[in-house]
Design a protein around this motif. Structure first.
Motif, PDB file in Angstrom:
ATOM      1  N   VAL A 105      92.352  26.577  27.024  1.00 32.92           N
ATOM      2  CA  VAL A 105      92.935  27.419  28.066  1.00 32.92           C
ATOM      3  C   VAL A 105      92.753  26.691  29.385  1.00 32.92           C
ATOM      4  CG1 VAL A 105      90.794  28.752  28.250  1.00 32.92           C
ATOM      5  CG2 VAL A 105      92.922  29.695  29.161  1.00 32.92           C
ATOM      6  N   ALA A 106      93.762  26.762  30.276  1.00 28.97           N
ATOM      7  CA  ALA A 106      93.797  25.935  31.486  1.00 28.97           C
ATOM      8  C   ALA A 106      93.724  24.462  31.088  1.00 28.97           C
ATOM      9  CB  ALA A 106      92.687  26.304  32.460  1.00 28.97           C
ATOM     10  N   GLN A 107      94.468  24.129  30.062  1.00 27.20           N
ATOM     11  CA  GLN A 107      94.538  22.762  29.553  1.00 27.20           C
ATOM     12  C   GLN A 107      96.003  22.366  29.465  1.00 27.20           C
ATOM     13  OE1 GLN A 107      93.939  21.665  25.227  1.00 27.20           O
ATOM     14  NE2 GLN A 107      92.084  20.748  26.060  1.00 27.20           N
ATOM     15  N   ALA A 108      96.319  21.152  29.898  1.00 30.53           N
ATOM     16  CA  ALA A 108      97.702  20.708  29.924  1.00 30.53           C
ATOM     17  C   ALA A 108      97.799  19.249  29.497  1.00 30.53           C
ATOM     18  CB  ALA A 108      98.296  20.882  31.321  1.00 30.53           C
ATOM     19  N   VAL A 109      99.014  18.825  29.222  1.00 28.60           N
ATOM     20  CA  VAL A 109      99.300  17.419  28.925  1.00 28.60           C
ATOM     21  C   VAL A 109     100.507  16.987  29.745  1.00 28.60           C
ATOM     22  CG1 VAL A 109     100.110  15.793  27.171  1.00 28.60           C
ATOM     23  CG2 VAL A 109      98.286  17.401  26.608  1.00 28.60           C
ATOM     24  N   ALA A 110     100.364  15.853  30.428  1.00 28.48           N
ATOM     25  CA  ALA A 110     101.495  15.229  31.103  1.00 28.48           C
ATOM     26  C   ALA A 110     102.215  14.366  30.078  1.00 28.48           C
ATOM     27  CB  ALA A 110     101.009  14.382  32.276  1.00 28.48           C
ATOM     28  N   VAL A 111     103.482  14.667  29.845  1.00 26.98           N
ATOM     29  CA  VAL A 111     104.269  14.012  28.802  1.00 26.98           C
ATOM     30  C   VAL A 111     105.313  13.117  29.474  1.00 26.98           C
ATOM     31  CG1 VAL A 111     105.750  14.350  26.789  1.00 26.98           C
ATOM     32  CG2 VAL A 111     103.938  16.011  27.300  1.00 26.98           C
ATOM     33  N   ARG A 112     105.314  11.848  29.119  1.00 32.38           N
ATOM     34  CA  ARG A 112     106.273  10.914  29.683  1.00 32.38           C
ATOM     35  C   ARG A 112     107.692  11.256  29.213  1.00 32.38           C
ATOM     36  NH1 ARG A 112     105.251   4.730  28.355  1.00 32.38           N
ATOM     37  NH2 ARG A 112     103.669   4.908  30.014  1.00 32.38           N
ATOM     38  N   GLY A 113     108.672  10.980  30.050  1.00 38.34           N
ATOM     39  CA  GLY A 113     110.056  11.196  29.660  1.00 38.34           C
ATOM     40  C   GLY A 113     110.408  10.441  28.391  1.00 38.34           C
ATOM     41  N   GLY A 114     111.135  11.096  27.491  1.00 35.24           N
ATOM     42  CA  GLY A 114     111.522  10.492  26.228  1.00 35.24           C
ATOM     43  C   GLY A 114     110.525  10.671  25.115  1.00 35.24           C
TER      44      GLY A 114
END
Length: 269
Positions: A182-191
């Protein structure tokens, strides 16, 4: 950068649960039991939704994944609760492999698969602070050299509260528990088509670089009898202190959780 949250609301997936069932029909029967669904709705209304509706940065998409066979009365109740959250999209899917379905739903929610995005997972009985989306987007900008250099980067806020709502209000205590999901995210590169849901939340740092922050409370982890993580026989009950007036004021300011509303919704339970 687009921000997308995913919430699985009693979706009868294949896998993804600590409670085992013989098949998806048995899982659906467990998930859709009236007593359980009613409790999920009470938590969803009083704990989960207020902080999302009060985000200081309202530019995000919140996808709620449900089963195609969610009972009609439950779907109507869900739609009614979401009427005040314009960021919400309900997606109904047939039972399928948990990680695969969640990945497909997240990718379908992306405005442009070629563009980078920020994804967060969110359970229906948890809350994030009212500045979570704003903080997430700012942190991704601040960490641009790291984010730009990797396909996936984890962003995790480890300080928050574990709380139990009931007819008397809220019992809660502050905890520091990184990688709790919770309150955890991932930055995902385009593609990139992998999503935050392709990885166990407690194992995120095994598969990508991660940044963790514990400077201020960023979440409320809901505690109730129907938590999937609390069904194992070895899990002991947790005794939580009752919030006083100052604690209730903090929950209202930080998470938009109204203790009076909690008392009203849980009255008689």
């Amino acid at each position: 950068m687009q921000v997308i949250g995913l919430c699985r609301f009693s979706y009868p997936a294949e896998g993804g649960f600590q409670v085992e069932h013989d098949d998806t029909a048995a899982r659906a029967a467990y998930l859709y039991a009236p007593e359980r669904l009613d409790e999920r709705f009470r938590h969803f209304e009083t704990i989960c939704l207020p902080g999302l509706a009060a985000q200081t940065d309202p530019d995000f998409t919140f996808v709620i994944l449900v089963g195609e066979d969610l009972p009609a009365v439950a779907r109507a109740r869900l739609d009614a609760l979401l009427s005040g959250l314009p960021q919400a999209r309900v997606v109904a899917r047939a039972p399928g492999p948990h990680r695969k379905v969640c990945q497909e739903v997240l990718n379908a929610a992306r405005d442009d698969i070629r563009a980078p995005c920020l994804q967060f997972r969110h359970d229906d009985d948890d809350a994030v602070a009212v500045d979570f989306v704003e903080t997430l987007r700012r942190t991704a900008r601040d960490a641009a050299p790291i984010v730009d250099a990797h396909r996936l980067v984890g962003l995790d806020w480890g300080r928050g509260f574990v709380a139990r709502p009931d007819a008397c209000g809220l019992a809660a205590e502050e905890v520091v528990h990184p990688y709790w999901g919770v309150a955890q995210a991932v930055a995902v590169r385009g593609g990139v088509r992998q999503s935050i849901m392709n990885f166990g939340h407690q194992k995120l740092n095994r598969f990508m670089p991660t940044l963790t922050f514990c400077d201020r409370p960023m979440y409320v982890r809901g505690h109730n009898d129907h938590n999937d993580s609390r069904q194992a026989k070895h899990v002991a009950p947790v005794a939580l202190p009752r919030l006083d007036a100052a604690g209730e004021a903090l929950f209202a300011e930080r998470f938009a959780i109204d203790a009076d509303r909690v008392r009203a919704v849980f009255a008689g339970t």
